[in-house]
Design an enzyme around this catalytic site. Structure first.
Site, PDB file in Angstrom:
ATOM      1  CE1 TYR A 153      -4.120   1.956   0.613  1.00 17.97           C
ATOM      2  CE2 TYR A 153      -2.595   3.362   1.806  1.00 17.97           C
ATOM      3  CZ  TYR A 153      -3.823   3.160   1.205  1.00 17.97           C
ATOM      4  OH  TYR A 153      -4.748   4.186   1.197  1.00 17.97           O
ATOM      5  CB  THR A 188     -14.584   5.170   3.721  1.00 18.73           C
ATOM      6  OG1 THR A 188     -13.259   4.594   3.720  1.00 18.73           O
ATOM      7  CG2 THR A 188     -14.490   6.685   3.560  1.00 18.73           C
TER       8      THR A 188
END
Length: 247
Positions: A153, A188
């Protein structure tokens, strides 16, 4: 006049989270929007609330041919392309670098880095036809710092920033601005479904505001970068991180 009147935008990863909020805000400000996501059910649900100014396009962010098709279908539906928000991304697996699965690595790089390149690869030629456009790549605070167990990531998001800066130089005199935004930890599904409540509490404490961000707060920054109000901004990285990087 609304801020995005007569503009057409592509937003990837728009079935939920930041992408969904951006789609809603863009339509509110007058844009016609292609909601792009692999999740057909959720994507169509988003479009059903946006009316005739939005279409859904199912696509895999990790496939170049899907990005080419997204541009083609957007232009076929709305006649042009003015704005692109390359937002699709995944968290990926958690492991130290020496034990990180090769397939896990490939998946994260494919979506989080290659997906941004593929998007720009087909968005840019279309924008050149008008000689104007704005591309906003959704990066991360982890494009500036490292964090244990997330090598893929972090590497992908660092790459997004480098890609953004390079393309901004290439197209700076061609009317196309290219910027990146770096959200902190945002409330989220990407975050809430990846971490336990205990971890989320700890992550919140890493921000000066001691809370997670809201997707709407990121969407407002993206809106500014999409409009001519940011006409002298290109090749930049804008954190929206509640002070995460200030420490």
């Amino acid at each position: 006049m609304k801020q995005l009147e007569n503009k057409v935008a592509i937003i990837t990863g728009a079935a939920s989270g930041i992408g969904k909020c951006v789609a809603e805000l863009f339509v509110k400000e007058g844009a016609k929007v292609a909601v792009v996501d692999w999740n057909e059910a959720e994507g169509k649900k988003v479009v059903s609330t946006l009316g005739e100014n939005a279409i859904f396009i199912k696509a895999d962010a990790g496939k170049a041919q899907d990005h080419e098709r997204v541009v083609q279908e957007t232009v076929a539906a709305f006649g042009q392309l003015d704005i692109a928000v390359n937002n699709a991304g995944i968290v990926g697996a958690f492991a130290v670098t020496g034990e990180y699965g090769v397939e896990d690595w490939d998946k994260v790089i494919s979506i989080n880095l290659n997906g941004v390149f593929y998007g720009m690869r087909y968005q840019l030629p279309e924008m050149l036809k008008k000689g104007k456009g704005s591309i906003i790549n959704v990066s991360s605070i982890l494009a500036e710092v490292g964090v244990a167990n997330s090598s893929a990531y972090c590497a992908a998001k660092h790459g997004v920033n480098g890609l953004t800066k390079t393309a901004a130089w290439e197209y700076g005199t061609k009317g196309i601005r290219i910027n990146a935004v770096g959200p902190g930890y945002i409330g989220t599904p990407l975050v809430t479904e990846s971490y336990s409540d205990e971890v989320i509490k700890e992550l919140s404490s890493r921000h000066a505001m001691n809370r997670l961000g809201k997707p709407e707060e990121v969407a407002e920054l993206i809106l500014w970068l999409a409009t001519d109000k940011s006409s002298f901004s290109t090749g930049a990285y804008y954190p929206v991180d509640g002070g995460y990087l200030a420490r």
